[in-house]
Design an enzyme around this catalytic site. Structure first.
Site, PDB file in Angstrom:
ATOM      1  N   CYS A 165       1.563  -1.479   0.001  1.00 32.22           N
ATOM      2  CA  CYS A 165       0.209   0.423   0.168  1.00 32.22           C
ATOM      3  C   CYS A 165       0.845   1.346  -0.439  1.00 32.22           C
ATOM      4  O   CYS A 165       1.420   1.532  -1.128  1.00 32.22           O
ATOM      5  CB  CYS A 165      -0.617   0.024   1.468  1.00 32.22           C
ATOM      6  SG  CYS A 165      -2.418   1.093   0.826  1.00 32.22           S
TER       7      CYS A 165
ATOM      8  N   HIS B  58      -3.890  -5.662   1.528  1.00 21.72           N
ATOM      9  CA  HIS B  58      -2.764  -5.532   2.280  1.00 21.72           C
ATOM     10  C   HIS B  58      -3.074  -6.960   3.044  1.00 21.72           C
ATOM     11  O   HIS B  58      -3.233  -7.658   3.640  1.00 21.72           O
ATOM     12  CB  HIS B  58      -3.270  -4.926   3.670  1.00 21.72           C
ATOM     13  CG  HIS B  58      -2.793  -3.940   3.422  1.00 21.72           C
ATOM     14  ND1 HIS B  58      -2.120  -2.890   4.198  1.00 21.72           N
ATOM     15  CD2 HIS B  58      -3.740  -2.543   2.826  1.00 21.72           C
ATOM     16  CE1 HIS B  58      -2.011  -1.131   4.133  1.00 21.72           C
ATOM     17  NE2 HIS B  58      -3.275  -1.381   3.410  1.00 21.72           N
TER      18      HIS B  58
ATOM     19  N   GLU C 181      -0.459  -8.792   4.814  1.00 30.14           N
ATOM     20  CA  GLU C 181      -0.800  -8.848   6.536  1.00 30.14           C
ATOM     21  C   GLU C 181      -1.960  -8.980   7.310  1.00 30.14           C
ATOM     22  O   GLU C 181      -1.726  -9.264   8.559  1.00 30.14           O
ATOM     23  CB  GLU C 181       0.463  -7.735   7.259  1.00 30.14           C
ATOM     24  CG  GLU C 181       0.090  -6.377   6.781  1.00 30.14           C
ATOM     25  CD  GLU C 181      -0.283  -5.091   5.971  1.00 30.14           C
ATOM     26  OE1 GLU C 181      -0.604  -4.802   6.090  1.00 30.14           O
ATOM     27  OE2 GLU C 181      -0.736  -5.795   4.788  1.00 30.14           O
TER      28      GLU C 181
END
Length: 225
Positions: free
Chosen positions: A87, A196, A198
């Protein structure tokens, strides 16, 4: 081999702790890195996390590219250091010219936050080797400046060289040209991704564990090197 993966914290980073946790769950040693320090603590790979580095003043990532840590990361990336920009980290990589193109305001001019289906088009990078070509994954996306743009020649080069890492499927959330969600450099060690991973490392806290493969990929790539 103990694999150490650093995560840079800039002023305004939001997802640095999430990235550190994902690295730990993948089996590597997470190492916090500070934007103001040039020394990278002998890490084997680096993650530039999501957030709003330096408040996104001027342009997203435009100030972060001048951080002392980025000087060392840029030198390392050119010498094969695996680097993943997520991002805002993707925006920083483009501003630092480690990846081509730019990220601009979403086509609908609104912040987008949703679970997003992606297709992995390049499973040969340091960060995607644990996926299969064409594999579809569900990973959250949250951005307002997530539209990937480049001129036609650059887009054709990315396509022709297999450097489109991931594409949006089931709808383009931000107007990115050619549905591009992530790209890599020619060597495949530097990857920028707008979604994302994560936030998708286990079913309990994410829509899936589909994002964990980005972190296990670099671990396995480095162990096998």
């Amino acid at each position: 081999m103990s694999v150490r993966v650093g995560v840079v914290t800039f002023p305004g980073s939001l997802d640095d702790r999430d990235a550190l946790r994902a690295i730990r769950l993948a089996g590597a040693e997470p190492v916090p890195l500070w934007h103001g320090e040039k020394w990278l603590s002998d890490v084997n790979a680096v993650v530039l996390p999501g957030g709003f580095s330096y408040g996104d003043y001027l342009r997203c990532g435009a100030i972060a590219k001048f951080a002392p840590a980025m000087e060392s990361i840029a030198d390392g990336a050119r010498n094969g250091l695996p680097v993943l920009g997520i991002c805002n980290g993707f925006q920083v990589l483009c501003e630092a010219h480690l990846l081509p193109g730019a990220l601009i305001r979403n086509a609908q001019r609104r912040f987008v936050c949703r679970d997003q289906r992606l297709r992995i088009d390049n499973a040969e990078t340091a960060w995607t080797a644990d996926y299969q070509p064409g594999q579809q994954v569900v990973i959250p996306i949250k951005n307002i400046d997530g539209g990937f743009v480049a001129d036609r020649r650059t887009l054709d080069e990315l396509e022709g060289e297999g450097r489109v890492v991931a594409r949006y499927v089931d709808g383009n959330p931000n107007g990115s040209y050619r549905d591009i969600a992530g790209i890599c450099n020619a060597a495949g060690n530097v990857v920028g991704l707008m979604p994302h991973p994560e936030h998708a490392i286990e079913p309990l806290t994410g829509p899936s564990a589909d994002g964990l493969g980005f972190f296990t990929s670099v671990l396995n790539s480095l162990v096998g090197a």
